[in-house]
Motif scaffolding. Sequence first.
Motif, PDB file in Angstrom:
ATOM      1  N   HIS A 172       1.062  -1.089  -0.142  1.00  0.00           N
ATOM      2  CA  HIS A 172      -0.075   0.259   0.032  1.00  0.00           C
ATOM      3  C   HIS A 172       0.485   1.300  -0.363  1.00  0.00           C
ATOM      4  N   GLU A 230      -6.796   7.135  -3.137  1.00  0.00           N
ATOM      5  CA  GLU A 230      -6.088   6.781  -2.705  1.00  0.00           C
ATOM      6  C   GLU A 230      -5.233   5.921  -1.791  1.00  0.00           C
ATOM      7  N   THR A 232      -5.764   2.980   0.709  1.00  0.00           N
ATOM      8  CA  THR A 232      -6.937   1.866   0.433  1.00  0.00           C
ATOM      9  C   THR A 232      -6.090   0.753   1.629  1.00  0.00           C
ATOM     10  N   ARG A 259     -10.334  -3.908  -2.266  1.00  0.00           N
ATOM     11  CA  ARG A 259     -10.384  -2.504  -2.173  1.00  0.00           C
ATOM     12  C   ARG A 259      -9.227  -1.788  -0.903  1.00  0.00           C
ATOM     13  N   VAL A 260      -9.770  -1.835  -0.359  1.00  0.00           N
ATOM     14  CA  VAL A 260      -9.185  -1.172   1.600  1.00  0.00           C
ATOM     15  C   VAL A 260      -9.363  -2.336   2.283  1.00  0.00           C
ATOM     16  N   PRO A 325      -2.942  -4.214  -2.304  1.00  0.00           N
ATOM     17  CA  PRO A 325      -4.000  -3.467  -2.844  1.00  0.00           C
ATOM     18  C   PRO A 325      -3.676  -4.517  -4.323  1.00  0.00           C
ATOM     19  N   TYR A 326      -4.811  -4.076  -5.435  1.00  0.00           N
ATOM     20  CA  TYR A 326      -5.149  -4.307  -6.378  1.00  0.00           C
ATOM     21  C   TYR A 326      -4.405  -3.575  -7.299  1.00  0.00           C
TER      22      TYR A 326
END
Length: 326
Positions: A172, A230, A232, A259-260, A325-326
């Motif tokens: 992240h 921004e 995540t 996502r988070v 994160p993706y």
Amino acid sequence: MVDVARLAGVSHMTVSRVINDQPTVSQVTRQRVLAAMTELGYRPNVAARALVTGRTRTLGVVSIDTTLYGPASMLLAIERAARDIGYAISIASLPSVDRRSFGEAFEALMAQAVEGIIAITPHTSTTTALRHAPKDIPVVAVEGGRAPVPTVAVDQRLGARIATEHLLSLGHATVGHIAGPSDWHEAQERERGWHDALTDAEREIPELVRGDWSPRSGYEAARKLIGRPELTAIFVANDQMAIGALRALSEAAIAVPERVSIVGFDDIPEAEFFTPPLTTLRQEFGEVGRQSLALLMEQVEGAPRSRRRIVIPPELIVRESTRAPY
């Protein structure tokens, strides 16, 4: 006592030695006396024994009036540790965290002839009040900031750093923070640890959002963070606020951890049953209780009051609320 002595086949002085836990009685005789006491339903007169020995075997605890997991768990840990060494606990709850309430709590406990007092002081104002603690009774603070008495605390700053570094290690770019109330030592130290980790990693430091430890405040804080795509990853200053944050993210159709990612603090018993199970920092409350009792008993046995500080590291418990994160 005479009846117990007759049943056990010993003198009443031997019964007295057993009651006062003197080492001059053999284990066989001690067990025989204890069995006779149980059979007869005999309970020593605590007041009379205190008059003879000058010891009440009772300790006082000053605590804030709260059901929050951290302070409540500390109180339970202290009570268990005291019981393990044969002491009872008398509790004085603070209706407010001002110096007057603090002084009244101390006076109430001292009127009960407690042998020492442990003060659970998570607020900055209670730490300030400790400067005026009576000099003629042993005192130890728990989570007392830089209190002028011996202190036992969990390393909140280290825990927050570990939480933030865990999220950064997953990839992240930065970590948001839902902080606790600004007048709590734990909230201040967790905020500093989060800030330290981001500074050392040379990452952007997002504006934090502050809550009051409750799930509702975590929910409202997370709703404010949702507008920052921004972010995540979020470090939440306690697990109860993390519950609210998870609810807010779910309502916004923001999947955790896809996502988070979320990290909490405390490892409350429900944390592993959240959806998803929560990554969090575990505080060793049992060790806090044992260490605070050890410091207090040093003073009870005659050691002078010091400013010794024992800091206990927390443990990162990784579950399913964090991922890359993706």
